[in-house]
Design an enzyme around this catalytic site. Structure first.
Site, PDB file in Angstrom:
ATOM      1  CG  ASP A 278      52.948 -19.919  22.729  1.00 46.33           C
ATOM      2  OD1 ASP A 278      52.637 -19.803  21.524  1.00 46.33           O
ATOM      3  OD2 ASP A 278      52.401 -19.274  23.634  1.00 46.33           O
TER       4      ASP A 278
ATOM      5  N   GLY B  95      47.855 -13.523  30.220  1.00 47.93           N
ATOM      6  CA  GLY B  95      48.094 -14.636  29.323  1.00 47.93           C
ATOM      7  C   GLY B  95      46.981 -15.648  29.390  1.00 47.93           C
ATOM      8  N   GLY B  96      47.161 -16.750  28.655  1.00 48.42           N
ATOM      9  CA  GLY B  96      46.122 -17.767  28.621  1.00 48.42           C
ATOM     10  C   GLY B  96      45.948 -18.489  29.937  1.00 48.42           C
ATOM     11  CG  MET B  97      48.364 -21.112  31.152  1.00 50.91           C
ATOM     12  SD  MET B  97      49.933 -21.947  31.352  1.00 50.91           S
ATOM     13  CE  MET B  97      49.780 -22.521  33.045  1.00 50.91           C
TER      14      MET B  97
ATOM     15  CB  VAL C 172      52.542 -11.107  34.442  1.00 54.44           C
ATOM     16  CG1 VAL C 172      53.917 -10.746  34.992  1.00 54.44           C
ATOM     17  CG2 VAL C 172      52.573 -12.482  33.787  1.00 54.44           C
TER      18      VAL C 172
END
Length: 590
Positions: free
Chosen positions: A137, A23-25, A28
């Protein structure tokens, strides 16, 4: 950090196994918690971003938000913390595929599936909004689906309180531009209405298979969301016309013009689905006969399907059109003097009348119905008639006798001659008697309707027995995989938790304080019945959502109370707050 670089390494007490997503952050991973002896989903913040206070703050907020929201459609958080300066979140590992990949691989969902997904995500959003959290989001990539179409809303990494300042970099917009509400492009505080707007965009994409405004630039997204009218699902499929108003209001330009909550949007979508299903033309099995062609013979076998052709017969015969027996093969070809009966005398003519040759008399339908067969002739059994004397609503009505037929004229002439002869005889008797005249009263002449001359009919053996009746449609359900004390296939033998009529129980559950049954209506719909063991107080709710393994979630629309039934127990929540949790004693499902 390269994607998946941590696979095979140890991270604190976690054994990193494989990369699940990026993801953008952060990333996982599927990981094994050596302390708790369980497999989990581990979200790890990018190392190069760990020193940025803004990203760290947003990451911490996700862990706190997800741990606070107690809702079945939000993945539970086990733990969160920091290892060697790197932040992580320990979550339940859910096997499934996100909605984005599902749509890309299989195309749009059915209207019923679309509404089912939206209802579940709306429940998750309502629970978050109740705590003052806005997701910001909502998109198909953040909706995880299991095999039973149970939906989870994931990635609360940018969730924040509506009263907090925006946690975004100056001039940037966080989220996916295809689902952004118009106010997202302005420097104003975010409200829960942005999630309602995004969920309406998701509903549209599920119904038609594409995003509402397919643009490839931020400028195009801004112009479309702020100025273009909401798209209409009916432009793609006319069956979806009832959803036009739902999408239009859900994607209203001004927040106050949208639905009050995602839950209100979901309920409107459910109402549109019901209207669409009711207005859809029903499919009736079997051949149909229109009013314009009702008198035309319909081909094909009916009650009896005689495979072998009947024997060929000769001599004087009465050719009768097919009746209840409905021979599958053409009638025999006969010769000699014959009487051809009008096919309209019999309802539901399936095959054309036999081809006959030689002198013929066409008898109207009414006369054919009065004809009495000679002794020894066995008449085929007729189908049961409906009120009015017709076997089937689509059967042609019998026509009245022809007024210009020669038969009524001949009968009238003969009757008149008999009357004239009787009057003449009476006058002659009066004139020939000298004494007091005695006028005899002659019996009225008997004028009988013309009958057909007796003919010989070769008896054709036909199947015996009652006419077959249509077989009722039976919905087959699998057997229960277990049993519950005091219950059968329809639920509990005593008490309110029992299915109506002949509806089958798909799930039967006995908890420490309740008796529960989920019933199947036979048309792929369900209803929930629950009764409290202490006083028998019961509740019935329509359309519970299956979650797999016999589990269901039923929602009370009046107060938003949710009843979550699983093999482990019954959980009752209201607006994100858990009210009841009862362990399961006995559980059976199909």
């Amino acid at each position: 950090m390269a994607g998946g670089a941590m696979s095979g390494s140890m991270f604190g007490r976690y054994e990193i196994r494989r990369l699940l997503g990026v993801g953008g952050m952060g990333e996982v991973y599927e990981a094994f918690d050596t302390s708790k002896n369980r497999v989990v989903a581990l979200k790890i913040l990018n190392r190069e971003l760990a020193g940025d206070p803004t990203y760290v703050q947003r990451f911490r907020r996700e862990s706190q938000a997800m741990a606070t929201v107690q809702e079945p459609h939000v993945i539970p958080v086990h733990d969160w913390g920091e290892v060697d300066g790197v932040l992580y979140i320990d979550m339940r590992l859910v096997k499934g595929v996100d909605l984005k990949d599902r749509l890309a691989e299989h195309g749009r969902l059915t209207p019923a599936e679309s509404v089912q997904v939206v209802e579940q995500i709306a429940a998750a959003l309502d629970a978050a909004h109740e705590l003052g959290l806005v997701h910001r989001d909502v998109k198909p990539g953040n909706i995880l689906l299991t095999g039973s179409l149970f939906a989870y809303l994931v990635d609360f990494g940018i969730a924040h309180a509506a009263t907090d300042p925006q946690l975004t970099s100056a001039g940037s917009a966080v989220g996916s531009m295809a689902y952004m509400a118009p106010e997202r492009f302005e420097n104003v505080p975010m409200s829960p209405a942005v999630d309602t707007y995004a969920l309406a965009c998701v509903l549209y994409e599920c119904l038609v298979g594409r995003v509402p405004f397919p643009v490839n630039s931020l400028a195009g997204a801004i112009g479309s969301h702020q100025m273009a009218p909401p798209p209409r699902p009916s432009a793609v499929d006319t069956f979806l016309a009832h959803f036009d108003a739902v999408v239009e209001r859900g994607m209203a330009k001004r927040p106050q013009q949208r639905y009050a909550s995602p839950g209100h949007l979901a309920r409107a979508a459910r109402a549109a689905l019901v209207q669409a299903e009711r207005s859809a033309p029903s499919t009736v099995p079997g051949p149909q006969v229109s009013a314009a062609t009702a008198s035309a013979p319909v081909t094909g076998p009916r009650a009896y399907d005689v495979v072998n052709p009947p024997p060929t017969v000769s001599g004087p015969q009465v050719a009768v059109g097919p009746r209840a027996s409905d021979l599958a093969d053409p009638p025999p070809t006969v010769s000699g003097p014959q009487v051809a009966v009008d096919p309209r005398a019999y309802d539901d003519v399936v095959d054309p009348p036999p081809t006959v040759s030689g002198p013929q008399v066409v008898v109207p339908a009414a006369a054919a119905r009065q004809w009495t067969p000679p002794p020894g002739h066995r008449v085929p059994a007729q189908q049961p008639t409906r009120p009015g004397g017709h076997t089937h609503p689509s059967a042609p009505l019998p026509l009245p006798p022809q007024r210009d037929s020669s038969t009524p004229i001949l009968a009238g002439a003969l009757g008149a001659l008999v009357v004239i002869a009787a009057v003449g005889a009476a006058v002659w008797v009066m004139l020939s008697i000298d004494d007091e005249p005695v006028i005899p009263v002659a019996d009225p002449p008997v004028v009988s309707s013309m009958e057909l001359p007796p003919v010989e009919v070769t008896d054709v053996t036909e199947p015996t027995g009652a006419v077959e009746q249509p077989t009722p449609v039976v919905t087959t359900v699998p057997p229960l995989q277990s049993s519950v004390t005091g219950a059968d296939g329809q639920g509990f033998l005593a008490g309110a938790a029992r299915c109506n009529d002949n509806d089958a129980a798909m799930t039967i559950a006995r908890t420490t304080g309740s008796r529960i049954v989920i019933c199947h209506t036979g048309d792929n719909r369900y209803y929930y019945k629950g009764a409290r063991a202490s006083d028998g107080l019961g509740i019935e709710l329509d359309d519970p959502v299956p979650t797999g393994g016999g589990g269901f979630i039923a929602t009370n629309p009046t107060d938003n109370t949710r009843y979550v039934v699983t093999a482990s127990g019954l959980t009752i929540t209201q607006n994100g707050e858990q009210l009841v949790s009862e362990p399961m004693l006995e559980f059976a499902h199909r």
